[in-house]
Scaffold this motif. Structure first.
Motif, PDB file in Angstrom:
ATOM      1  N   LYS A  61      -1.085  14.064   0.377  1.00  0.00           N
ATOM      2  CA  LYS A  61      -1.784  12.734   0.967  1.00  0.00           C
ATOM      3  C   LYS A  61      -1.150  11.945   1.686  1.00  0.00           C
ATOM      4  CE  LYS A  61      -3.949   8.784  -1.322  1.00  0.00           C
ATOM      5  NZ  LYS A  61      -4.301   8.089  -2.897  1.00  0.00           N
ATOM      6  N   ILE A  62       0.435  11.498   1.423  1.00  0.00           N
ATOM      7  CA  ILE A  62       1.081  10.744   2.038  1.00  0.00           C
ATOM      8  C   ILE A  62       1.499  11.500   3.619  1.00  0.00           C
ATOM      9  CG2 ILE A  62       3.723   9.902   2.321  1.00  0.00           C
ATOM     10  CD1 ILE A  62       3.859   9.809  -0.867  1.00  0.00           C
ATOM     11  N   TYR A 116       0.921   4.482  -2.901  1.00  0.00           N
ATOM     12  CA  TYR A 116       0.586   5.885  -2.800  1.00  0.00           C
ATOM     13  C   TYR A 116       1.243   6.735  -3.676  1.00  0.00           C
ATOM     14  CZ  TYR A 116      -0.757   4.356   2.122  1.00  0.00           C
ATOM     15  OH  TYR A 116      -1.388   3.850   3.235  1.00  0.00           O
ATOM     16  N   ILE A 162      -1.731  10.267   5.512  1.00  0.00           N
ATOM     17  CA  ILE A 162      -1.797   9.107   5.844  1.00  0.00           C
ATOM     18  C   ILE A 162      -0.929   8.872   7.157  1.00  0.00           C
ATOM     19  CG2 ILE A 162      -1.444   6.631   5.008  1.00  0.00           C
ATOM     20  CD1 ILE A 162      -2.101   7.583   2.116  1.00  0.00           C
ATOM     21  N   GLN A 198       0.841  -1.334   0.049  1.00  0.00           N
ATOM     22  CA  GLN A 198       0.022   0.117  -0.031  1.00  0.00           C
ATOM     23  C   GLN A 198       0.874   1.295   0.194  1.00  0.00           C
ATOM     24  OE1 GLN A 198      -2.236   0.679   3.670  1.00  0.00           O
ATOM     25  NE2 GLN A 198      -0.962  -0.228   4.917  1.00  0.00           N
ATOM     26  N   PHE A 199       1.903   1.224   0.615  1.00  0.00           N
ATOM     27  CA  PHE A 199       2.908   2.374   0.985  1.00  0.00           C
ATOM     28  C   PHE A 199       3.286   2.692  -0.722  1.00  0.00           C
ATOM     29  CE2 PHE A 199       6.618   5.002   1.471  1.00  0.00           C
ATOM     30  CZ  PHE A 199       6.170   6.018   2.293  1.00  0.00           C
TER      31      PHE A 199
END
Length: 370
Positions: free
Chosen positions: A122-123, A11, A126, A7-8
């Motif tokens: 966004k990162i 991103y 998160i 998932q990372f």
């Protein structure tokens, strides 16, 4: 899982994702191997590809650590250093064989410098959410530890104060046994003595749980004898609740176990079952049979069932719902005991119809000679 699917990595946009995948170093860790210590320099982010790690923080003096959170496949840890570059705030240990991808912070910063602003935001968002989640888990762990400490202190006092009157009861029972040699009196005196000892064992078991002590004193146990004695000790208790107790066991089932702890687990399940049965024609069935390499104990009742609100975390401490007494440690202790024996436990429950617990213990190779 593949690194590109993590998932990372997803991103980022394809170009940056490919760059990160190229610079990542894949490492494998054995169970209980330390990945980094609290206070170590922050230099890398870790992506979990397989396995699981525990993030812990030192608590008090000595080598006591509180588990803050666990990170499984598709998760990541060590991300806070990207923001503040401060020393590691916790220790990370592999729970089982674990494969991670290690990515240096310098490389990530260089890639972020060439990444679109909305992607960077966004990162960061998160990462902020992840930090908030871990903080909440840590606060919950501290609250849990505080509760367990208070319970331990309380039980220490109770056990100390109860030993004197319990000793008096046992001595009186022994004297009555000598004065009345008839079989019925002998049986009742033995029952009094066993019940007093069991009450002490119960308190000491909760005390051990509050201290995180799962020490076992194992010996070969014949399940048929254990369950028959358990039924005998609880017959008056069950009859007073107008509930039928049925026990059926295959012969020759032997496990290496701590008998007191197995009895404690069964006692907790019995207490919960009796509380769930608030109607006439109540029934509790305990069966034991061989299932592949396990001895399977099936413990079922026709009570109200387990509320859906607590089914997902039933085996956690301090979980209860609508109970008049208790503090929600019963099933947590049961699972701790089963786990300590290398076993498994799971359940099925239907509201209004009842609950069935399945306890699996490894079959012993030792044969008991009668």
């Amino acid at each position: 899982m593949k690194l590109e699917s993590h998932q990372f990595i997803r991103y980022f946009e394809p170009e940056q994702a490919a760059q990160i995948s190229q610079i990542a170093i894949i490492k494998k860790f054995s169970p209980q191997e330390i990945i980094f210590e609290e206070g170590d320099d922050s230099d890398s982010l870790f992506l979990v590809l397989e396995g699981e790690v525990k993030v812990t923080k030192k608590s008090g003096e000595g080598n006591n650590y509180v588990v803050i959170t666990s990170v499984e496949s598709n998760g990541y840890f060590g991300e806070l250093g990207i923001i503040d570059q401060q020393p590691r705030s916790g220790r990370v240990v592999a729970s089982k064989e674990t494969i991670v991808a290690k990515i240096s912070y310098d490389s990530i910063i260089d890639i972020l410098a060439n990444t679109k602003g909305d992607v960077v935001l966004k990162i960061l968002s998160i990462l902020s959410q992840r930090l908030r989640s871990v903080t909440t888990e840590y606060v919950n762990q501290l609250a849990y530890k505080e509760k367990m400490t208070l319970i331990g202190e309380m039980l220490n006092t109770i056990i100390h104060d109860f030993r004197s009157p319990f000793t008096g009861i046992q001595l009186s029972s022994s004297m009555l046994k000598e004065l009345h040699p008839d079989p019925e009196s002998q049986e009742w005196c033995d029952l009094i003595s066993m019940q007093v000892q069991r009450m002490l064992n119960m308190a000491e078991e909760v005390l051990a749980f509050s201290q995180g002590n799962t020490t076992l004193h194992c010996k070969p146990i014949d399940i048929a004898n254990l369950l028959q004695n358990f039924a005998k000790l609880n017959q008056v208790y069950v009859d007073s609740a107008f509930v039928e107790l049925i026990v059926s066991v295959e012969e020759g089932l032997i496990i290496n176990a701590d008998e007191n702890k197995i009895n404690r687990a069964l006692q907790n399940l019995l207490a919960n079952a009796l509380e769930a049965i608030n109607q006439y024609e109540g029934k509790i069935e305990i069966k034991a049979k061989r299932k592949e390499r396990w001895v399977e104990i099936i413990f079922s009742d026709n009570g109200a069932g387990i509320p859906k609100e607590i089914q997902n975390n039933l085996f956690e401490a301090f979980v209860s719902y609508g109970k008049q007494g208790g503090i929600g440690l019963g099933t947590a202790i049961v699972k701790t005991i089963v786990d300590a024996h290398g076993g498994e436990i799971f359940f099925e429950s239907i509201l209004g119809k009842g609950t069935t617990f399945y306890l699996h213990f490894p079959l012993a190779t030792t044969i008991i000679n009668n």
